[in-house]
Enzyme design. Structure first.
Site, short mmCIF file in Angstrom:
data_model
loop_
_atom_site.label_atom_id
_atom_site.label_comp_id
_atom_site.label_asym_id
_atom_site.label_seq_id
_atom_site.Cartn_x
_atom_site.Cartn_y
_atom_site.Cartn_z
N ASN A 110 49.13 54.74 38.20
CA ASN A 110 48.35 55.49 39.40
C ASN A 110 47.81 54.37 40.17
O ASN A 110 47.61 53.41 39.94
CB ASN A 110 47.22 56.24 38.59
CG ASN A 110 46.59 56.89 39.72
OD1 ASN A 110 47.08 57.70 40.63
ND2 ASN A 110 45.01 56.96 39.78
N SER A 139 43.29 50.06 43.59
CA SER A 139 43.79 49.45 42.45
C SER A 139 44.90 50.27 41.95
O SER A 139 45.03 51.46 42.18
CB SER A 139 42.76 49.60 41.33
OG SER A 139 41.53 49.23 41.91
N ASP A 148 40.63 57.21 35.56
CA ASP A 148 40.92 55.99 36.27
C ASP A 148 40.26 54.99 35.52
O ASP A 148 39.69 53.88 36.12
CB ASP A 148 40.07 56.09 37.57
CG ASP A 148 40.49 57.34 38.59
OD1 ASP A 148 42.00 57.33 38.55
OD2 ASP A 148 39.72 58.01 39.17
C1 GAR Z 1 45.68 57.55 48.86
O1 GAR Z 1 44.70 56.88 49.42
C2 GAR Z 1 45.53 57.64 47.20
O2 GAR Z 1 45.01 56.16 46.80
C3 GAR Z 1 44.54 58.59 47.06
O3 GAR Z 1 45.12 59.54 47.35
C4 GAR Z 1 45.76 59.10 48.83
C5 GAR Z 1 47.08 59.85 48.84
O4 GAR Z 1 47.79 59.38 50.04
N1 GAR Z 1 44.52 58.78 45.58
C6 GAR Z 1 43.36 59.38 44.85
O5 GAR Z 1 42.37 59.55 45.47
C7 GAR Z 1 43.77 59.45 43.19
N2 GAR Z 1 42.49 59.92 42.68
P1 GAR Z 1 49.22 59.77 50.18
O6 GAR Z 1 49.65 60.99 49.67
O7 GAR Z 1 49.50 59.45 51.64
O8 GAR Z 1 49.85 58.60 49.33
#
Ligand code: GAR
Length: 195
Positions: A110, A139, A148
């Site tokens: 993840n 991370s 997480d």
């Molecule tokens: C990213 O910032 C990722 O790190 C976060 O969601 C966004 C997805 O953006 N993930 C989380 O918060 C997981 N708990 P994306 O769809 O443009 O990759």
């Protein structure tokens, strides 16, 4: 080189997915994207993946009422059909049950927008600012039963500026995510074997 068959799980925009798909075009990248799977049939990232010629599927979690394992069992069918070796969660916003996580133990990665172990869960950037942290970041980690909580594979960090907002910090960190995820995922892939 035998490439591992990769599934990328998304819920929305899919910009991290796109970054992985671009990296995977290189001959020496150890993963072959075989499936992009979303729990939201309207996720914008599905169209992006289709445009890049990647197979896509959706399993709409709202059709499973509150039965998380039934939803995951439907995803599992799709993952098996595509003979997946490793899964990358990329903005996949469903909490996975121990049933699913244990099926994919050591094969499930993840990206999370904080410097874990700080700020698991949601609103990570705001929590880092409110805590007065000097740095924030992202991370890539192995997924285990605790949300997480799995071992960190790699991180990237930036300084939090004076007057920083959650939105400005998210804007600064997203390009770091795009640079980090494909590299950290390749590192993870080198630790596992095809099924
Ligand atoms: C990213 O910032 C990722 O790190 C976060 O969601 C966004 C997805 O953006 N993930 C989380 O918060 C997981 N708990 P994306 O769809 O443009 O990759």
């Amino acid at each position: 080189m035998t490439k591992l068959r990769l599934a990328i799980l998304i819920s929305g925009r899919g910009s991290n997915m796109e970054s992985i798909l671009q990296s995977a075009e290189a001959d020496d990248y150890p993963l072959e994207p075989a499936l992009v799977l979303s729990n939201r049939p309207n996720a914008a990232g599905l169209k992006t993946a289709e445009g890049l010629g990647i197979q896509t599927k959706s399993v709409d979690h709202t059709l499973f009422d509150k039965d998380r394992e039934a939803f995951e069992a439907a995803m599992q069918v799709a993952l098996k059909e595509s003979k997946i070796d490793i899964i990358a969660l990329a903005g996949f916003m469903r909490i996975l049950t121990p049933w699913f996580v244990n099926k994919w133990a050591g094969r499930l990665v993840n990206i999370h927008p904080s410097l874990l172990p700080k700020y698991p869960g949601l609103n990570t950037h705001l929590r880092a600012i409110d805590a007065g942290d000097a740095h924030a970041g992202c991370s890539v980690h192995w997924v285990t039963e605790g949300v997480d909580e799995g071992q960190v594979i790699d991180q990237a960090k930036v300084a939090i500026a004076a007057g920083e907002t959650a939105a400005s910090l998210a804007e600064k960190i997203l390009p770091l995510e795009h640079a980090l995820y494909p590299v950290a995922l390749a590192k993870a892939a080198r630790q596992i074997t095809p099924r």
